[in-house]
Design an enzyme around this catalytic site. Structure first.
Site, short mmCIF file in Angstrom:
data_model
loop_
_atom_site.label_atom_id
_atom_site.label_comp_id
_atom_site.label_asym_id
_atom_site.label_seq_id
_atom_site.Cartn_x
_atom_site.Cartn_y
_atom_site.Cartn_z
CE LYS A 198 6.76 -34.47 -51.22
NZ LYS A 198 5.61 -33.54 -51.24
CB THR A 231 1.43 -34.57 -62.08
OG1 THR A 231 1.72 -33.62 -63.12
CG2 THR A 231 1.65 -35.97 -62.59
N GLY A 233 -0.92 -30.77 -57.92
CA GLY A 233 -1.24 -30.91 -56.49
C GLY A 233 -0.91 -32.25 -55.88
CB THR A 234 1.45 -35.02 -56.76
OG1 THR A 234 2.50 -34.11 -57.07
CG2 THR A 234 0.86 -35.56 -58.03
N GLY A 235 1.70 -33.15 -54.17
CA GLY A 235 2.27 -33.01 -52.83
C GLY A 235 1.20 -32.74 -51.78
CB CYS A 236 -1.78 -30.46 -51.79
SG CYS A 236 -0.99 -28.99 -52.46
N1 LIG Z 1 4.42 -39.01 -62.43
C1 LIG Z 1 4.10 -39.57 -61.25
N2 LIG Z 1 3.73 -40.87 -61.21
C2 LIG Z 1 3.41 -41.46 -60.05
N3 LIG Z 1 3.42 -40.84 -58.86
C3 LIG Z 1 3.79 -39.54 -58.84
C4 LIG Z 1 4.16 -38.84 -60.03
N4 LIG Z 1 4.47 -37.56 -59.68
C5 LIG Z 1 4.31 -37.47 -58.35
N5 LIG Z 1 3.89 -38.66 -57.83
C6 LIG Z 1 3.54 -38.95 -56.43
O1 LIG Z 1 3.25 -37.71 -55.80
C7 LIG Z 1 4.11 -37.52 -54.69
C8 LIG Z 1 4.44 -36.05 -54.52
O2 LIG Z 1 5.07 -35.59 -55.70
P1 LIG Z 1 6.39 -34.70 -55.69
O3 LIG Z 1 6.52 -34.18 -57.08
O4 LIG Z 1 7.55 -35.46 -55.14
O5 LIG Z 1 6.07 -33.57 -54.64
P2 LIG Z 1 5.39 -32.14 -54.79
O6 LIG Z 1 4.08 -32.36 -55.50
O7 LIG Z 1 5.24 -31.71 -53.37
O8 LIG Z 1 6.33 -31.27 -55.58
C9 LIG Z 1 5.30 -38.39 -54.96
O9 LIG Z 1 5.95 -38.70 -53.78
C10 LIG Z 1 4.66 -39.59 -55.63
O10 LIG Z 1 4.06 -40.44 -54.66
C1 LIG Z 2 -2.40 -22.92 -52.76
C2 LIG Z 2 -1.40 -23.86 -53.32
N1 LIG Z 2 -0.77 -24.73 -52.51
C3 LIG Z 2 0.15 -25.60 -53.01
C4 LIG Z 2 0.46 -25.59 -54.36
C5 LIG Z 2 1.49 -26.53 -54.90
O1 LIG Z 2 0.94 -27.45 -55.81
P1 LIG Z 2 1.66 -27.72 -57.21
O2 LIG Z 2 3.04 -28.23 -56.88
O3 LIG Z 2 0.82 -28.72 -57.93
O4 LIG Z 2 1.70 -26.38 -57.93
C6 LIG Z 2 -0.21 -24.66 -55.19
N2 LIG Z 2 0.02 -24.58 -56.52
N3 LIG Z 2 -1.13 -23.80 -54.64
#
Ligand SMILES: Nc1ncnc2c1ncn2[C@@H]1O[C@H](COP(=O)(O)OP(=O)(O)O)[C@@H](O)[C@H]1O
Ligand SMILES: Cc1ncc(COP(=O)(O)O)c(N)n1
Length: 327
Positions: A198, A231, A233-236
């Site tokens: 990612k 943005t 919880g995008t990863g979850c």
């Molecule tokens: N500002 C953004 N605009 C568009 N897509 C986003 C943006 N931020 C995150 N994403 C999407 O969310 C996914 C997970 O975000 P990321 O920040 O890489 O991981 P995490 O949330 O696990 O830290 C990315 O791979 C992308 O698809």
């Molecule tokens: C219980 C739990 N799981 C995962 C995340 C990560 O999400 P984020 O990167 O948005 O803080 C979080 N904040 N809380």
């Protein structure tokens, strides 16, 4: 089209992701995660994502958190016995098509989950190796990280962000898409499973998600970065939607394209939910996991957001995307 797909060569993969169920039923997805009472991250994001992607969520709680997008004020870890009991309750009651793992919190809980997985042997295991919240609080005990790495090695697909991938591969923080892909390649060649590399944490216009698998060309799903506060919880969210689409039988390229495109729209529509109280500086808030459902409902008072164009139609269960591959 802001999303494009570069398919792997047909038949190149034998991973668990390829063996996902092709049954004509709603995929049942277990999500093992911590909580977020503001609904943006953790199990709340997982449940919404699994249902939005066409599945049925079976949530197992590893820790109860008092958190919002600015801070975590309390973490109550569940005991390994409670985590195991929840998993057993599901296993005696429900069909399990896939398991998605997020925050585990303690080494005991990582071990309890690993033990259950080796007995239950689900068809598809996706691990999001959650280390730290966006607000800066550690969500895994440092001594448990080697156990999380071992769990990642046993999974079918892992979805680390750039920070977590660097930790897993003992590398420095990636700065470019090429760095991220090289680290993912190093992991996949060592462990033989799939890495979703990612780029959300990089300073790039595109937030491309790469499907990296040993012995195969990468699949690159390009989406445009959205300037938005939605943005949380995008990863979850990405990991849960991808797990569900794979469990539904979508080919990898199609599953990742759907999840990435739907997530892009969920972020783009998030601010109009207007959940967070006005704060200075502004805080991040939840995305709209059900933007595609809301679009079909009469809500004339809600302003339509500007979604970067052009974008793909969101359709579940139709044929392969233009430019997409099915393998
Ligand atoms: N500002 C953004 N605009 C568009 N897509 C986003 C943006 N931020 C995150 N994403 C999407 O969310 C996914 C997970 O975000 P990321 O920040 O890489 O991981 P995490 O949330 O696990 O830290 C990315 O791979 C992308 O698809
Ligand atoms: C219980 C739990 N799981 C995962 C995340 C990560 O999400 P984020 O990167 O948005 O803080 C979080 N904040 N809380």
């Amino acid at each position: 089209m802001h999303t494009s797909v570069r398919p792997l060569s047909p038949g190149a993969s034998t991973s668990g992701a390829q063996r996902a169920s092709h049954r004509n039923t709603v995929p049942c997805v277990v999500t093992i995660a911590g909580t977020d009472p503001t609904g943006g991250a953790g199990s709340a994001a997982d449940i919404k994502s699994i249902h939005a992607a066409g599945g049925y969520a079976l949530p197992v709680t590893t820790a109860v958190l008092a958190q919002n997008s600015s801070r975590v004020t309390h973490i109550e870890h569940m005991s390994a016995a409670v985590v195991r009991a929840q998993l057993d309750a599901i296993a005696e009651h429900a069909r399990i098509d896939a398991v998605k793992i997020g925050m585990l919190g303690t080494a005991e809980n990582v071990q309890a989950v690993a033990e259950w997985l080796s007995e239950a042997r689900p068809q598809l295991i996706v691990v999001d190796p959650v280390m730290i919240s966006s607000s800066g609080t550690a969500l895994i005990a440092p001594e448990a990280f080697p156990e999380v790495a071992a769990l990642c090695a046993a999974a079918d697909v892992i979805t680390p962000n750039a920070l977590e991938l660097a930790e897993l591969t003992d590398s420095s923080h990636a700065e470019t898409h090429i760095d991220v892909c090289n680290q993912a390649r190093a992991w996949t060649e060592r462990h033989g499973n799939v890495v979703i590399a990612k780029t959300g944490h990089l300073d790039s216009e595109q937030t491309t998600n790469y499907w990296i698998e040993s012995g195969a060309e990468p699949i690159a799903i390009h989406t445009q970065r959205v300037e938005s506060s939605a943005t949380q919880g995008t990863g979850c969210t990405l990991a849960s939607a991808l797990t569900t689409r794979l469990a539904a039988g979508d080919a990898p390229a199609r599953a990742l394209a759907w999840a990435s495109d739907w997530l892009h729209h969920a972020i783009s529509h998030g601010e109009r939910l207007d959940v967070t109280l006005g704060q200075d500086p502004p805080v991040s808030g939840p995305m709209d996991h059900f933007h595609h459902v809301r679009a079909a409902m009469p809500q004339p008072h809600m302003p339509q957001p500007q979604v970067p164009q052009p974008h793909l139609p969101l359709q579940l269960g139709s044929g392969a995307r233009k430019g997409g591959g099915s393998r």
